[in-house]
Design a protein around this motif. Structure first.
Motif, PDB file in Angstrom:
ATOM      1  N   LYS A  67      20.581  -2.484  33.820  1.00 56.17           N
ATOM      2  CA  LYS A  67      19.190  -2.151  34.143  1.00 56.17           C
ATOM      3  C   LYS A  67      18.323  -3.374  33.884  1.00 56.17           C
ATOM      4  CE  LYS A  67      16.692   0.228  31.167  1.00 56.17           C
ATOM      5  NZ  LYS A  67      16.124   1.333  30.347  1.00 56.17           N
ATOM      6  N   TYR A  97      17.462  -0.161  38.183  1.00 52.22           N
ATOM      7  CA  TYR A  97      18.914  -0.154  38.045  1.00 52.22           C
ATOM      8  C   TYR A  97      19.543  -0.951  39.182  1.00 52.22           C
ATOM      9  CZ  TYR A  97      19.171   3.142  34.186  1.00 52.22           C
ATOM     10  OH  TYR A  97      19.077   3.716  32.947  1.00 52.22           O
ATOM     11  N   CYS A 109      17.694   0.807  42.404  1.00 50.21           N
ATOM     12  CA  CYS A 109      16.782   1.942  42.243  1.00 50.21           C
ATOM     13  C   CYS A 109      15.769   1.725  41.113  1.00 50.21           C
ATOM     14  CB  CYS A 109      17.588   3.208  41.967  1.00 50.21           C
ATOM     15  SG  CYS A 109      16.608   4.720  41.926  1.00 50.21           S
ATOM     16  N   THR A 160      13.508   3.298  38.582  1.00 52.06           N
ATOM     17  CA  THR A 160      13.518   4.629  37.973  1.00 52.06           C
ATOM     18  C   THR A 160      12.287   4.926  37.126  1.00 52.06           C
ATOM     19  OG1 THR A 160      14.796   3.799  36.091  1.00 52.06           O
ATOM     20  CG2 THR A 160      16.040   4.771  37.938  1.00 52.06           C
ATOM     21  N   SER A 161      11.500   3.895  36.829  1.00 51.66           N
ATOM     22  CA  SER A 161      10.333   4.113  35.975  1.00 51.66           C
ATOM     23  C   SER A 161       9.253   3.106  36.330  1.00 51.66           C
ATOM     24  CB  SER A 161      10.731   3.960  34.490  1.00 51.66           C
ATOM     25  OG  SER A 161       9.600   4.071  33.644  1.00 51.66           O
ATOM     26  N   VAL A 185      12.390  11.131  37.378  1.00 52.91           N
ATOM     27  CA  VAL A 185      13.838  11.187  37.543  1.00 52.91           C
ATOM     28  C   VAL A 185      14.277  12.607  37.208  1.00 52.91           C
ATOM     29  CG1 VAL A 185      16.077  10.354  36.713  1.00 52.91           C
ATOM     30  CG2 VAL A 185      14.180   8.754  37.018  1.00 52.91           C
ATOM     31  N   ILE A 215      21.466   7.794  42.041  1.00 48.71           N
ATOM     32  CA  ILE A 215      20.523   8.216  41.010  1.00 48.71           C
ATOM     33  C   ILE A 215      19.459   9.097  41.648  1.00 48.71           C
ATOM     34  CG2 ILE A 215      18.801   7.438  39.329  1.00 48.71           C
ATOM     35  CD1 ILE A 215      20.457   4.823  39.095  1.00 48.71           C
ATOM     36  N   GLY A 229      13.135   8.434  40.923  1.00 50.91           N
ATOM     37  CA  GLY A 229      12.597   7.092  41.041  1.00 50.91           C
ATOM     38  C   GLY A 229      12.324   6.750  42.496  1.00 50.91           C
TER      39      GLY A 229
END
Length: 328
Positions: A60, A74, A79, A81-82, A94, A106, A109
């Motif tokens: 990550k 990631y 991706c 995600t935050s 997520v 995933i 995100g």
């Protein structure tokens, strides 16, 4: 203005028969290379760009802005995600059923849909969200971290879509915005076509959320039958999520405004993403549907909103689209 850059690439794996690829064995080999590579460059990351172990020990990248904003990216699936603004609030979502095992995409995100949106000749939403991307560049521009990821064709992708391509994904984090630039290049000797989207999950109170900017646009409503979407025209000033929502908006405007129902108004600007998709699964995901909505920038086939075939690229040509998420 201090800037630094680095270039990291992965080894090319070439099994003798591209059409007989053991997906999980091949993915495991690639992932081992990614994890080893991630370990090797943890100490040389650009200021504001840190590579670490994420959920499931997947590599990550953490982007940290000088004013306290933060984003997690990631390498698996490329991706995001935050996305946290300086007050610490995460504006992305997520799903609680998201799996971080490098085998499934995933769920949450900003996942990639490429080279296919939705169902079609290959797996749902294509393969880009189910492959490891590599870091090709990072820099820090006046306190704003910038990360560029790359995805190229390989045995796994060619088993589904037999074309050579390069995808570059540039992510820029600023104090109150998160911007991306996606560039698809045809590196093959023959033309190819594709559809694509950024399947963005926003943290929200779904029952209170609304999207402005879509009034007057042609719609393809995939509820109740996704295989035979109903054509229509959006009449509402503010589109809400009262139940199950799965609707494509063709020729969408360059800017939408999402009221997430949690006190935030998020501007969603874009260039060259021709369409938009609103989605909320409602009771089909009873555990979490109340906590998010999807507002997706997309480039789709207007005749069939879930098949390959909208963007046609000749050999050597590129297609570029940008997205900027921001709050006041």
């Amino acid at each position: 203005m201090a800037m630094a850059s680095m270039h990291i690439s992965l080894p090319t794996l070439t099994p003798p028969n591209l059409r007989r690829v053991n997906r999980y064995c091949l993915q495991a080999q690639i992932r081992s290379s990614v994890i080893a590579m991630a370990s090797s460059y943890k100490e040389i990351a650009t200021s504001g760009v840190k590579v670490t172990d994420g959920e499931g020990n997947l590599p990550k990248v953490v982007l940290t802005g000088s004013n306290g904003s933060e984003a997690d990216v990631y390498l698996f699936g490329g991706c995001i995600t935050s996305w946290k603004v300086p007050n610490g609030k995460d504006l992305l979502f997520v799903r609680p059923d998201a799996v971080f095992n490098g085998q499934k995409p995933i769920s949450g995100g900003v996942p990639h849909c490429f080279p296919q949106f939705g169902p079609g000749p290959m797996q749902q939403h294509g393969f880009a969200r189910n492959l490891d991307w590599s870091i090709v560049d990072s820099e820090n521009v006046q306190g704003d971290p910038v990360l560029t990821l790359e995805l190229k064709d390989g045995p796994y992708s060619r088993a589904m879509w037999d074309f050579s391509f390069q995808a570059l994904y540039k992510i820029t984090l600023q104090t109150k915005s998160l911007s991306t630039e996606l560039v698809i290049k045809n590196t093959d000797s023959k033309p190819f076509s594709f559809s694509t989207a950024l399947h963005t999950y926003f943290s929200a109170s779904a029952q209170a959320a609304s999207v402005k900017g879509l009034k007057g646009r042609k719609t393809l409503n995939k509820d109740p039958d996704p295989k035979n979407p109903l054509e229509g025209k959006e009449e509402r000033d503010a589109v809400t999520f009262p139940g199950f929502v799965d609707c494509v908006y063709l020729d969408a405007p360059r800017e939408l405004h999402l009221d997430n129902g949690l006190g935030d108004i998020i501007s969603i600007k874009n260039t060259n993403w021709s369409d938009a998709v609103l989605w909320n699964p409602y009771l089909t995901m009873d555990a979490c549907y109340k906590d998010f909505v999807c507002v997706e920038n997309a480039q789709l086939n207007s005749l069939s909103s879930c098949q390959i075939g909208n963007v046609l690229l000749e050999p050597g040509n590129t297609w570029t689209a940008t997205q900027q998420l921001s709050i006041n």
